[in-house]
Scaffold this active site. Structure first.
Site, PDB file in Angstrom:
ATOM      1  N   PRO A 191     -33.320  10.732  29.073  1.00 56.02           N
ATOM      2  CA  PRO A 191     -33.333  10.321  30.181  1.00 56.02           C
ATOM      3  C   PRO A 191     -35.194  10.076  31.022  1.00 56.02           C
ATOM      4  O   PRO A 191     -35.822  10.215  29.880  1.00 56.02           O
ATOM      5  CB  PRO A 191     -33.212  12.388  30.272  1.00 56.02           C
ATOM      6  CG  PRO A 191     -33.494  12.128  28.829  1.00 56.02           C
ATOM      7  CD  PRO A 191     -33.427  11.291  27.854  1.00 56.02           C
TER       8      PRO A 191
ATOM      9  N   CYS B  42     -54.301  -3.365  52.449  1.00 59.04           N
ATOM     10  CA  CYS B  42     -53.436  -5.003  53.310  1.00 59.04           C
ATOM     11  C   CYS B  42     -52.272  -4.951  53.073  1.00 59.04           C
ATOM     12  O   CYS B  42     -52.087  -6.329  52.864  1.00 59.04           O
ATOM     13  CB  CYS B  42     -54.766  -5.590  53.201  1.00 59.04           C
ATOM     14  SG  CYS B  42     -55.996  -4.616  53.337  1.00 59.04           S
ATOM     15  N   GLU B  43     -51.253  -4.243  53.341  1.00 57.25           N
ATOM     16  CA  GLU B  43     -49.689  -4.534  53.278  1.00 57.25           C
ATOM     17  C   GLU B  43     -48.865  -3.783  54.465  1.00 57.25           C
ATOM     18  O   GLU B  43     -49.124  -2.728  53.930  1.00 57.25           O
ATOM     19  CB  GLU B  43     -49.665  -4.630  51.651  1.00 57.25           C
ATOM     20  CG  GLU B  43     -49.682  -5.325  50.937  1.00 57.25           C
ATOM     21  CD  GLU B  43     -49.166  -6.852  50.723  1.00 57.25           C
ATOM     22  OE1 GLU B  43     -48.319  -6.665  50.992  1.00 57.25           O
ATOM     23  OE2 GLU B  43     -49.558  -7.934  50.102  1.00 57.25           O
TER      24      GLU B  43
ATOM     25  N   TYR C  78     -42.124   7.308  37.739  1.00 59.57           N
ATOM     26  CA  TYR C  78     -42.327   5.917  38.051  1.00 59.57           C
ATOM     27  C   TYR C  78     -43.235   5.609  39.334  1.00 59.57           C
ATOM     28  O   TYR C  78     -43.190   4.916  40.049  1.00 59.57           O
ATOM     29  CB  TYR C  78     -40.750   5.421  38.817  1.00 59.57           C
ATOM     30  CG  TYR C  78     -40.184   5.451  38.163  1.00 59.57           C
ATOM     31  CD1 TYR C  78     -40.083   4.358  36.470  1.00 59.57           C
ATOM     32  CD2 TYR C  78     -38.662   6.335  37.224  1.00 59.57           C
ATOM     33  CE1 TYR C  78     -39.355   4.258  34.995  1.00 59.57           C
ATOM     34  CE2 TYR C  78     -38.071   6.349  36.916  1.00 59.57           C
ATOM     35  CZ  TYR C  78     -38.162   5.557  35.208  1.00 59.57           C
ATOM     36  OH  TYR C  78     -37.084   5.165  34.594  1.00 59.57           O
TER      37      TYR C  78
ATOM     38  N   TYR D 272     -38.829   0.138  47.265  1.00 66.56           N
ATOM     39  CA  TYR D 272     -37.134   0.218  46.783  1.00 66.56           C
ATOM     40  C   TYR D 272     -36.480   1.453  48.531  1.00 66.56           C
ATOM     41  O   TYR D 272     -35.850   1.999  48.627  1.00 66.56           O
ATOM     42  CB  TYR D 272     -37.242   1.221  45.512  1.00 66.56           C
ATOM     43  CG  TYR D 272     -37.506   1.058  44.215  1.00 66.56           C
ATOM     44  CD1 TYR D 272     -36.512  -0.131  43.945  1.00 66.56           C
ATOM     45  CD2 TYR D 272     -38.414   1.618  43.536  1.00 66.56           C
ATOM     46  CE1 TYR D 272     -37.092  -0.575  42.552  1.00 66.56           C
ATOM     47  CE2 TYR D 272     -38.781   1.564  42.766  1.00 66.56           C
ATOM     48  CZ  TYR D 272     -38.285   0.503  42.380  1.00 66.56           C
ATOM     49  OH  TYR D 272     -38.289   0.143  40.940  1.00 66.56           O
TER      50      TYR D 272
ATOM     51  N   GLY E 270     -30.489   8.099  33.741  1.00 63.88           N
ATOM     52  CA  GLY E 270     -29.775   7.819  34.647  1.00 63.88           C
ATOM     53  C   GLY E 270     -29.543   8.465  34.859  1.00 63.88           C
ATOM     54  O   GLY E 270     -29.171   8.440  37.030  1.00 63.88           O
TER      55      GLY E 270
ATOM     56  N   ARG F 215     -36.471   9.749  34.890  1.00 64.24           N
ATOM     57  CA  ARG F 215     -36.520  10.539  35.881  1.00 64.24           C
ATOM     58  C   ARG F 215     -35.991  12.373  35.637  1.00 64.24           C
ATOM     59  O   ARG F 215     -37.155  13.052  36.366  1.00 64.24           O
ATOM     60  CB  ARG F 215     -35.717  10.303  37.269  1.00 64.24           C
ATOM     61  CG  ARG F 215     -36.288  10.435  38.571  1.00 64.24           C
ATOM     62  CD  ARG F 215     -34.393   9.240  39.645  1.00 64.24           C
ATOM     63  NE  ARG F 215     -34.379   8.856  39.222  1.00 64.24           N
ATOM     64  CZ  ARG F 215     -35.133   7.293  39.996  1.00 64.24           C
ATOM     65  NH1 ARG F 215     -36.184   6.980  40.899  1.00 64.24           N
ATOM     66  NH2 ARG F 215     -34.844   6.136  39.056  1.00 64.24           N
TER      67      ARG F 215
HETATM   68  N1  LLP Z   1     -32.787   3.424  29.350  1.00 68.87           N
HETATM   69  C1  LLP Z   1     -33.168   2.265  29.370  1.00 68.87           C
HETATM   70  C2  LLP Z   1     -32.084   1.227  29.113  1.00 68.87           C
HETATM   71  C3  LLP Z   1     -33.464   2.320  30.971  1.00 68.87           C
HETATM   72  O1  LLP Z   1     -33.785   0.556  31.284  1.00 68.87           O
HETATM   73  C4  LLP Z   1     -34.267   3.064  31.602  1.00 68.87           C
HETATM   74  C5  LLP Z   1     -34.605   2.781  32.828  1.00 68.87           C
HETATM   75  C6  LLP Z   1     -33.724   4.810  31.745  1.00 68.87           C
HETATM   76  C7  LLP Z   1     -33.280   4.680  30.498  1.00 68.87           C
HETATM   77  C8  LLP Z   1     -34.492   5.852  32.119  1.00 68.87           C
HETATM   78  O2  LLP Z   1     -33.450   5.967  33.275  1.00 68.87           O
HETATM   79  P1  LLP Z   1     -34.124   7.138  34.612  1.00 68.87           P
HETATM   80  O3  LLP Z   1     -33.401   8.261  33.239  1.00 68.87           O
HETATM   81  O4  LLP Z   1     -35.260   7.669  34.219  1.00 68.87           O
HETATM   82  O5  LLP Z   1     -33.320   6.779  35.470  1.00 68.87           O
HETATM   83  N2  LLP Z   1     -38.810   1.961  38.858  1.00 68.87           N
HETATM   84  C9  LLP Z   1     -37.453   2.558  39.155  1.00 68.87           C
HETATM   85  C10 LLP Z   1     -36.401   2.765  38.104  1.00 68.87           C
HETATM   86  C11 LLP Z   1     -36.814   2.222  37.544  1.00 68.87           C
HETATM   87  C12 LLP Z   1     -35.709   2.718  35.942  1.00 68.87           C
HETATM   88  C13 LLP Z   1     -35.384   2.030  34.682  1.00 68.87           C
HETATM   89  N3  LLP Z   1     -34.744   1.905  33.274  1.00 68.87           N
HETATM   90  C14 LLP Z   1     -37.484   3.878  40.002  1.00 68.87           C
HETATM   91  O6  LLP Z   1     -38.781   4.331  40.693  1.00 68.87           O
HETATM   92  O7  LLP Z   1     -36.687   4.071  40.784  1.00 68.87           O
END
Ligand code: LLP
Length: 432
Positions: free
Chosen positions: A288, A356-357, A385, A330, A238, A290
């Site tokens: 981690p 086409c959107e 992502y 988003y 996150g 993103r």
């Molecule tokens: N752990 C779990 C259980 C998760 O559901 C996620 C992301 C992560 C770790 C990794 O989270 P990060 O460190 O990447 O924030 N497609 C969306 C983001 C969806 C995230 C889903 N879960 C976007 O493009 O912003």
């Protein structure tokens, strides 16, 4: 410092000019920097050095085999959410023993695969799943390592589509029910209660929700350790990144936001959570995604047309929502820069793709130097992502992906041949 920088008027990835890469590999093109990936991983890893910990890179953020191999070589574990992701990790040379398996819809086949491969832990999302994992482990004569994903009911104050830690959504088991679920789990013969997991959302830029969630979950973790001997606490992913002015900042993590607040750094994140978590004496798992790949990748696209409608200027490019869906999905902001800076008039424009959107845009009414056809633009912070959420909509082939390492570049995903889009389709026999 991340490794996308202008040298004079040319954008570079490490030691290679982005223009030369686009010429060599074509566009649309994803370019990843190995140096940035490595530094991001190490920076987070080092921030947690004072406790036993295992970063489990969230494969969903970018699952390219070369990136997974790099993570495995750096000592990372993995957070996977499907049998496909688990098999990818193994195909890249990673080990199932260092994978945690999350997801609300694990099938019998996926659970069997993970059990046989020797998964580090299942992050269990419901009681029904607990029963299923126990039964399948019994059938195989194995013991299944499990952690319950607890939902701490914390609003992460991020985008509504990527918040996960409140009772309003499908993930995890409510905090108040968690202890009774462990009690039930402890009575099952084929389960090993190995840990506790949580994840509250993605792209968090403030430490407070993480801190609140940690405080809320710590007493439960202590109880579970005492009662069942759990050995780890997995605090999910996150950690947010900079999307705006990502390039100007040089170091994407020490950037002054327009509101005058600093972005959350991995050091602050660790420093604020460690006093809460360290006394537990548990191994800490991190997931981690993103943070590792986000600012380590860009999407390069070629301008096809510039169209002025009298009311608007559209810069029409060869990438589209099929390559990067985040703006459409988003309303996400991605910085867009010319790959070669030239004297151009700055005007508000929409950079759009050819799908086409109407939602197929990369920015709206953003003042940018208006390029000419055939010039290249770079869409920044596209490493997480991005390619993983690509589609073949409008029968558009998936883009090529390149990994840069100093002066070297390698094609790590070849551009999809157009016939491959329909390779698993056929006409029905009665149409012959
Ligand atoms: N752990 C779990 C259980 C998760 O559901 C996620 C992301 C992560 C770790 C990794 O989270 P990060 O460190 O990447 O924030 N497609 C969306 C983001 C969806 C995230 C889903 N879960 C976007 O493009 O912003």
């Amino acid at each position: 410092m991340h490794a996308f920088q202008f040298r004079q008027d040319r954008l570079y990835c490490e030691e290679l000019s982005v223009e030369s890469l686009a010429r060599r590999y074509g566009t649309p093109l994803y370019i990843y920097s190995q140096l940035t990936l490595t530094r991001n991983f190490r920076r987070l890893d080092e921030a947690w050095a004072s406790v036993r910990h295992l970063p489990c890179y969230a494969v969903k953020a970018n699952s390219n085999l070369a990136i997974l191999r790099l993570m495995a070589d750096l000592g990372s574990g993995f957070d996977v959410v499907s049998g496909g992701e688990l098999r990818r990790v193994m195909a890249a040379g990673g080990s199932a023993h260092r994978c945690v398996f999350a997801g609300v819809a694990k099938t019998e086949e996926e659970i069997g695969l993970a059990l046989r491969a020797g998964i580090h832990c299942f992050n269990i999302e419901s009681e029904a799943e607990l029963d299923r994992v126990d039964r399948l482990a019994g059938d195989l004569g194995l013991t299944a390592p499990v952690a319950v994903r607890v939902n701490p009911n914390i609003a992460a104050r991020t985008h509504a589509k990527i918040t996960t830690g409140t009772y309003e959504n499908k993930f995890g088991i409510a905090l108040d029910l968690a202890e009774s679920v462990y009690e039930r789990a402890a009575r099952k013969k084929n389960l090993w209660l190995r840990g506790l997991q949580m994840h509250i959302g993605s792209q968090l830029t403030q430490v407070k929700p993480f801190e609140d969630a940690a405080r809320r979950i710590a007493p439960l973790a202590a109880t579970l350790k005492r009662k069942y001997g759990i050995e780890f606490l997995d605090i999910g992913g996150g950690l947010g990144i900079v999307y705006q002015d990502a390039l100007a900042s040089g170091d994407p993590f020490w950037w002054q936001s327009p509101q005058g607040r600093r972005m959350l750094t991995p050091e602050q994140y660790a420093a604020r959570l460690l006093p809460i978590l360290e006394p537990l004496g548990l191994r800490i798992l991190l997931e981690p995604g993103r943070f590792i790949t986000g600012n380590a990748g860009i999407l390069v696209t070629k301008v096809e047309y510039v169209k002025r409608t009298g009311r608007k200027t559209f810069v029409i490019v060869d990438a589209a929502m099929t390559e990067l869906i985040r703006p459409a999905f988003y309303d996400a902001y991605h910085e867009i820069v010319p790959v070669v800076r030239r004297r151009r008039r700055v005007e508000p424009c929409d950079v759009v793709g050819g799908v086409c959107e109407s939602a197929d845009y990369f920015c709206k009414d953003r003042p940018l130097p208006i390029p000419q056809p055939d010039e290249l633009l770079a869409i920044l912070s596209a490493g997480a992502y991005g390619s993983v959420m690509a589609s073949n909509y409008n029968s558009r082939p998936l883009a090529a992906e390149v990994l840069v390492h100093g002066r070297r570049s390698a094609l790590v995903r070849r551009r999809q041949p157009v016939e491959a889009i329909w390779q698993w389709e056929n006409t029905a026999p009665w149409q012959d």
